[in-house]
Design a protein around this motif. Structure first.
Motif, PDB file in Angstrom:
ATOM      1  N   ASP A 276      40.101 153.695  51.579  1.00  0.00           N
ATOM      2  CA  ASP A 276      38.948 153.021  52.173  1.00  0.00           C
ATOM      3  C   ASP A 276      38.079 154.058  52.869  1.00  0.00           C
ATOM      4  OD1 ASP A 276      37.112 151.381  53.406  1.00  0.00           O
ATOM      5  OD2 ASP A 276      38.587 149.826  53.889  1.00  0.00           O
TER       6      ASP A 276
ATOM      7  N   ARG B  56      44.457 160.022  59.149  1.00  0.00           N
ATOM      8  CA  ARG B  56      44.796 158.958  58.198  1.00  0.00           C
ATOM      9  C   ARG B  56      46.232 159.173  57.728  1.00  0.00           C
ATOM     10  NH1 ARG B  56      44.617 157.981  52.473  1.00  0.00           N
ATOM     11  NH2 ARG B  56      44.079 155.810  51.997  1.00  0.00           N
TER      12      ARG B  56
ATOM     13  N   ARG C 101      55.931 148.538  53.153  1.00  0.00           N
ATOM     14  CA  ARG C 101      54.629 148.471  52.493  1.00  0.00           C
ATOM     15  C   ARG C 101      54.676 149.289  51.213  1.00  0.00           C
ATOM     16  NH1 ARG C 101      49.885 147.257  55.083  1.00  0.00           N
ATOM     17  NH2 ARG C 101      49.137 147.120  52.931  1.00  0.00           N
TER      18      ARG C 101
ATOM     19  N   ALA D 148      49.339 152.139  51.059  1.00  0.00           N
ATOM     20  CA  ALA D 148      49.083 151.494  52.345  1.00  0.00           C
ATOM     21  C   ALA D 148      48.815 152.571  53.393  1.00  0.00           C
ATOM     22  CB  ALA D 148      50.266 150.623  52.757  1.00  0.00           C
TER      23      ALA D 148
ATOM     24  N   MET E 264      47.008 153.724  57.474  1.00  0.00           N
ATOM     25  CA  MET E 264      46.464 153.386  58.790  1.00  0.00           C
ATOM     26  C   MET E 264      45.655 154.576  59.295  1.00  0.00           C
ATOM     27  SD  MET E 264      49.746 153.613  61.371  1.00  0.00           S
ATOM     28  CE  MET E 264      50.703 155.121  61.597  1.00  0.00           C
TER      29      MET E 264
ATOM     30  N   SER F 245      43.979 151.577  63.508  1.00  0.00           N
ATOM     31  CA  SER F 245      43.657 150.414  62.687  1.00  0.00           C
ATOM     32  C   SER F 245      44.416 150.525  61.383  1.00  0.00           C
ATOM     33  CB  SER F 245      42.152 150.326  62.417  1.00  0.00           C
ATOM     34  OG  SER F 245      41.710 151.436  61.645  1.00  0.00           O
ATOM     35  N   GLY F 246      44.571 149.382  60.705  1.00  0.00           N
ATOM     36  CA  GLY F 246      45.367 149.363  59.487  1.00  0.00           C
ATOM     37  C   GLY F 246      46.842 149.390  59.823  1.00  0.00           C
ATOM     38  N   THR F 247      47.668 149.348  58.781  1.00  0.00           N
ATOM     39  CA  THR F 247      49.114 149.339  59.018  1.00  0.00           C
ATOM     40  C   THR F 247      49.871 149.893  57.822  1.00  0.00           C
ATOM     41  OG1 THR F 247      51.032 147.914  59.488  1.00  0.00           O
ATOM     42  CG2 THR F 247      49.266 146.953  58.188  1.00  0.00           C
TER      43      THR F 247
ATOM     44  N   PRO G 178      41.320 143.084  51.824  1.00  0.00           N
ATOM     45  CA  PRO G 178      40.705 144.273  51.229  1.00  0.00           C
ATOM     46  C   PRO G 178      39.956 144.047  49.924  1.00  0.00           C
ATOM     47  CG  PRO G 178      43.078 144.284  50.879  1.00  0.00           C
ATOM     48  CD  PRO G 178      42.792 143.135  51.803  1.00  0.00           C
TER      49      PRO G 178
END
Length: 311
Positions: free
Chosen positions: A4, A20, A32, A36, A38, A46-48, A175
């Motif tokens: 992203d 990241r 995950r 995946a 964060m 943010s994110g996981t 997403p």
């Protein structure tokens, strides 16, 4: 799933340097999937990547990270006391504005150690460029390869009342949805709108239908039954992948009669789903939103979309 780039760019704009952390590879069970990710910065994230302890420790390590890039492996059971029993490989990379600006717009491939690009990675990139085949996120021959994230489904939400707001709050974080939100005036929308949602005030919303992609999905829930009817009429004439209308069985019976009078066949009218959501959940806006989200995201719905795309 994909890289992203826009979320990373926005995080860097707000917070400066951002690390990241992405799951580069898994062995056995994992909280995950590969890809995946964060974003971590001083004082927030943010994110996981899932996993509770895994995520906590990875975030702490990311904030203390000095290297531009770091690869680490974690046995979830022995090392972290988690029940998954597998192992994950994490790639942690530090980004600033200059690094974000250099990212490829389609596929991001970079080495996790020194060395030339292997033939396997060159093939993946060639397939992406020449055949439009998006590679799966993967760690291959010492390189991390990720397609740049782009939503596959366009969702138009018509109406910014209580249910429209609840729907946007529930669905904006997903997403694979690109959401366009339409109502009749700017003051119909809340002061704060989730990132990535395109807000479109239009005095005559139905006039926009002719400009909407024919493979878009629609949720019609304006403040006006007349506007709802006109949107349904325009959508039936224009074409769509999915259209859902909020309302009772009585409202839908009246709409069917009026749409038939406008020249639409029973088969055409039957393509509109009404009512939407799960009545058993209740009529609270958030309950409606949860039911509608489940309705359009459930596996059977996904299979229908895949059939449409392959037709």
């Amino acid at each position: 799933m994909g890289f992203d780039r826009e979320a990373l760019r926005e995080a860097v704009r707000k917070h400066g340097k951002v690390t990241r952390v992405v799951i580069a590879a898994i062995r056995g069970s994992s909280p995950r999937e590969v890809g995946a990710a964060m974003l971590v910065w001083d004082g927030g994230q943010s994110g996981t990547i899932g996993g509770g302890t895994l995520e906590f420790q990875a975030a702490e390590a990311a904030r203390a990270q000095q290297d531009r890039s770091r690869l680490s492996r974690h046995a979830l059971g022995p090392d972290l006391g988690q029940c998954c029993g597998g192992a994950v490989t994490l790639l942690s990379e530090v980004y600033d504005a200059e690094a974000v600006a250099q990212l490829d717009p389609e596929v991001i491939a970079r080495p996790v150690a020194e060395g030339p690009m292997p033939l396997s990675v060159k093939r993946l990139l060639a397939q992406a460029r020449n055949q439009g085949i998006r590679p799966e996120p993967q760690l291959i021959d010492g390189w991390m390869v990720e397609p740049v994230h782009s939503p596959h489904r366009q969702l138009w939400i018509w109406g910014a009342g209580h249910v429209g707001r609840a729907l946007v709050d529930v669905m904006a974080p997903l997403p694979d949805l690109a959401i366009t939100w339409v109502d009749t005036a700017p003051d119909r929308f809340p002061g704060t709108v989730p990132a990535g949602v395109a807000v479109v005030p239009a005095a005559k919303p139905a006039e926009l239908v002719q400009h909407v992609p024919r493979d878009a999905e629609h949720l019609v829930l304006t403040y006006s039954h007349n506007l709802d009817l006109e949107l349904c009429n325009r959508l039936l004439t224009h074409g769509f992948r999915f259209a859902g209308l909020i309302g009772s069985a009585t409202k839908w019976a009246r709409f069917r009669s009026r749409l038939a009078a406008l020249g639409h066949s029973p088969a055409q009218i039957g393509r509109i789903t009404c009512p939407i959501g799960d009545p058993a959940l209740g009529k609270h806006p958030q309950m409606i939103a949860i039911g509608v989200a489940a309705q359009i995201l459930r596996p059977a719905r996904q299979n229908d979309l895949k059939k449409d795309q392959s037709a």
